[in-house]
Design a protein around this motif. Sequence first.
Motif, mmCIF file in Angstrom:
data_model
loop_
_atom_site.group_PDB
_atom_site.id
_atom_site.type_symbol
_atom_site.label_atom_id
_atom_site.label_comp_id
_atom_site.label_asym_id
_atom_site.label_seq_id
_atom_site.Cartn_x
_atom_site.Cartn_y
_atom_site.Cartn_z
ATOM 1 N N THR A 135 19.740 6.524 -2.724
ATOM 2 C CA THR A 135 18.629 5.235 -2.472
ATOM 3 C C THR A 135 18.006 5.253 -3.889
ATOM 4 O OG1 THR A 135 18.617 5.878 -0.131
ATOM 5 C CG2 THR A 135 16.773 4.411 -1.324
ATOM 6 N N ALA A 136 18.143 3.950 -4.369
ATOM 7 C CA ALA A 136 17.232 3.444 -5.173
ATOM 8 C C ALA A 136 16.106 2.716 -5.031
ATOM 9 C CB ALA A 136 18.143 2.881 -6.407
ATOM 10 N N GLN A 137 14.994 2.854 -5.598
ATOM 11 C CA GLN A 137 13.728 2.029 -5.316
ATOM 12 C C GLN A 137 13.018 1.712 -6.729
ATOM 13 O OE1 GLN A 137 12.559 1.263 -2.326
ATOM 14 N NE2 GLN A 137 13.745 2.435 -0.894
ATOM 15 N N LEU A 138 12.404 0.466 -6.402
ATOM 16 C CA LEU A 138 11.768 -0.126 -7.631
ATOM 17 C C LEU A 138 10.114 -0.252 -7.298
ATOM 18 C CD1 LEU A 138 11.387 -1.614 -10.345
ATOM 19 C CD2 LEU A 138 12.132 -3.462 -9.169
ATOM 20 N N ASN A 139 9.304 0.391 -8.007
ATOM 21 C CA ASN A 139 7.887 0.017 -7.740
ATOM 22 C C ASN A 139 7.410 -0.574 -8.911
ATOM 23 O OD1 ASN A 139 5.057 0.474 -7.788
ATOM 24 N ND2 ASN A 139 5.387 2.147 -6.347
ATOM 25 N N ARG A 140 7.269 -1.809 -8.698
ATOM 26 C CA ARG A 140 6.773 -2.708 -10.043
ATOM 27 C C ARG A 140 5.107 -2.459 -10.181
ATOM 28 N NH1 ARG A 140 10.060 -6.097 -12.152
ATOM 29 N NH2 ARG A 140 11.977 -7.083 -10.658
ATOM 30 N N ALA A 141 4.406 -2.318 -9.331
ATOM 31 C CA ALA A 141 2.944 -2.022 -9.407
ATOM 32 C C ALA A 141 2.598 -0.832 -10.442
ATOM 33 C CB ALA A 141 2.428 -1.929 -8.209
ATOM 34 N N SER A 142 3.559 0.129 -10.284
ATOM 35 C CA SER A 142 3.179 1.442 -10.902
ATOM 36 C C SER A 142 4.351 1.688 -12.163
ATOM 37 C CB SER A 142 3.446 2.640 -9.965
ATOM 38 O OG SER A 142 2.359 2.607 -8.997
ATOM 39 N N GLN A 143 5.065 0.496 -12.027
ATOM 40 C CA GLN A 143 6.277 0.524 -13.174
ATOM 41 C C GLN A 143 7.208 1.730 -13.371
ATOM 42 O OE1 GLN A 143 3.729 -2.328 -16.182
ATOM 43 N NE2 GLN A 143 5.394 -1.128 -17.075
ATOM 44 N N TYR A 144 7.824 1.885 -11.892
ATOM 45 C CA TYR A 144 8.742 2.988 -12.223
ATOM 46 C C TYR A 144 9.722 2.867 -11.170
ATOM 47 C CZ TYR A 144 7.013 5.055 -7.782
ATOM 48 O OH TYR A 144 6.662 5.645 -6.518
ATOM 49 N N ILE A 145 11.159 3.308 -11.359
ATOM 50 C CA ILE A 145 12.258 3.338 -10.540
ATOM 51 C C ILE A 145 12.672 4.689 -9.986
ATOM 52 C CG2 ILE A 145 12.904 1.327 -11.630
ATOM 53 C CD1 ILE A 145 15.186 2.910 -12.794
#
Lengths: 111, 110
Positions: B61-71
């Motif tokens: 599973t891959a996730q993107l967290n734009r607010a914290s700028q990490y994947i």
Amino acid sequence: NAGVTQTPKFRVLKTGQSMTLLCAQDMNHEYMYWYRQDPGMGLRLIHYSVGEGTTAKGEVPDGYNVSRLKKQNFLLGLESAAPSQTSVYFCASSKLGNEQFFGPGTRLTVL
Amino acid sequence: RKEVEQDPGPFNVPEGATVAFNCTYSNSASQSFFWYRQDCRKEPKLLMSVYSSGNEDGRFTAQLNRASQYISLLIRDSKLSDSATYLCVAPRAGGFKTIFGAGTRLFVKA
């Protein structure tokens, strides 16, 4: 389809010698790239091309030249090899900047 | 700050464990991200793309967290064959030039 192929697979050079690495792709990709990979470091972009007849510098272009005379081929040249160019060289290609497909790599040692 | 940063590991986990890797990126304009897998002395190969809504493929599973700028990459029920180096990839502004992280090494042990 062979995908991306690289020749040679291994090479040992003496300081000051020159050589050309050949990359070929049969996927009709517009974009092609040359990277080097050193222990503990990520892939670093040397040069890239966005189409036949075009080339551009990447992060670490010094000491290297490239040519893309045909869409399917991307050549990387070392005019005067230095020990600092000992590395594994990967070629890659992609369509419009999407997933990159890599060749098997060339292991180069400069003595 | 590096443009793409990963914990180099190594992560040593037993078979069947769940393991997660994070990768931070600095270009807030980046739109598309990838995880690649690289086996020892081999070329990198695409593992999966990372979409804004997340992406799942079997045990991965891959996730993107734009607010914290990490994947992130989550591997469930680890197999011995998952032992490899995992590279995260983020594009530079302009699209086609991508930056590879230095990789996170994973060892799965019996």
